[in-house]
Write an enzyme that holds these catalytic residues in place. Sequence first.
Site, mmCIF file in Angstrom:
data_model
loop_
_atom_site.group_PDB
_atom_site.id
_atom_site.type_symbol
_atom_site.label_atom_id
_atom_site.label_comp_id
_atom_site.label_asym_id
_atom_site.label_seq_id
_atom_site.Cartn_x
_atom_site.Cartn_y
_atom_site.Cartn_z
ATOM 1 N N CYS A 110 15.162 -77.142 18.488
ATOM 2 C CA CYS A 110 16.470 -77.049 19.132
ATOM 3 C C CYS A 110 17.376 -78.085 18.475
ATOM 4 C CB CYS A 110 16.316 -77.353 20.622
ATOM 5 S SG CYS A 110 17.866 -77.252 21.550
ATOM 6 N N CYS A 114 19.185 -83.173 23.598
ATOM 7 C CA CYS A 114 19.341 -83.827 24.893
ATOM 8 C C CYS A 114 18.349 -84.998 24.922
ATOM 9 C CB CYS A 114 19.045 -82.840 26.023
ATOM 10 S SG CYS A 114 20.213 -81.467 26.027
#
Length: 343
Positions: A110, A114
């Site tokens: 990804c 985050c």
Amino acid sequence: MKDIKNYTLEELTEALKDKGFPKFSGQQTFNWLYKKKVEAFTQMSDISRECREFLKKNFYVSGLKLLKKEVSCDGTEKFLFGLDDKNTIESVLIPKKNRNTLCISTQVGCKFKCAFCASGRDGLIRNLLASEVVGQYLGVSKLITPRKITNIVFMGIGEPLDNFSNILKTIEILIESKGIYFTKKRICISTCGLIPQINKLSDLNLGVMLSVSLHAANDETRSRLMPINKKYSLKDLMKAARDFSRGRRHAVTFEYALIEGLNSSLRDAAELAKLLRGMPFKVNLIPLNCSFAGFSPPKPEEANAFKDELIRRHIFCTLRQPRGQDIDAACGQLRAKHKHKND
Ligand code: SAH
């Protein structure tokens, strides 16, 4: 040779029609593949011999290779699948009362990084194909027979809206009435907040649910936890969520991972309640799953107090317990472990 699982019914019908085969041969093929679960074209007995020959010469039926399965003491099951290019992805089955929710991956890695999430640690490797996303559903369905998957959440590794066209295709294949015929309302796409794609989803009005990973009620904290917030601010994100939910009841859920000392105080709850006031939104609170990068979950009392404060302020919310901690079931954890062990 092409992977037939990358074709929607419309595309397959078109490809067969181009070669002079009748319109219904696409439907028949879908029926065999996805309803009867027959994968050998030669066994698709109601399809004409010429059409079967054509399918056999031009298409193959892919399948994911199960590398590892782990079952948590709380019933959560985790599946590590190998792809043709030796990459790995994971799917998690979360059984609860009469539900079996499957959490599927949409990308290898990804790119959104985050701060608390294992999936983005090594960046994005590649998008998954529709066949690989549908393949997780088919693979797990087969492995858990006779139990049935009742809900699908795009909450595994990756950002579904960053792989938009393949995810649309996946949904089209999943909900096709001649095939799997999965209920739209029981499919939920989760996003870190890609506004243009949320808007596109609103316009498409597919009937699927949307979940937005919020994790903070102000830009400062959210940008610290989720770099994407520097590009798309909270205010704009809330507008996109409101637009998506227009005319749909509880169509948007906000995910909020409680992190000690960062977003889990009563003041944070009040700020969150203010942000969501008057909206038909639901909040899913979850104490941060595992501790890393210096983050840890709050004590259970603090998590409960946060929930009570939201309820007192009329926000519809649930406090989930992290599941499958003993098998590294949070996003990307098993894959990360497998990868680092084999590096
Ligand atoms: N990229 C999408 C979907 C994958 S992540 C998204 O961001 O929504 C699925 C959910 O798990 C997200 O809400 C994500 O923020 C959350 N998550 C990731 N790591 C977590 C952790 N360690 N503890 C709790 N939730 C986590």
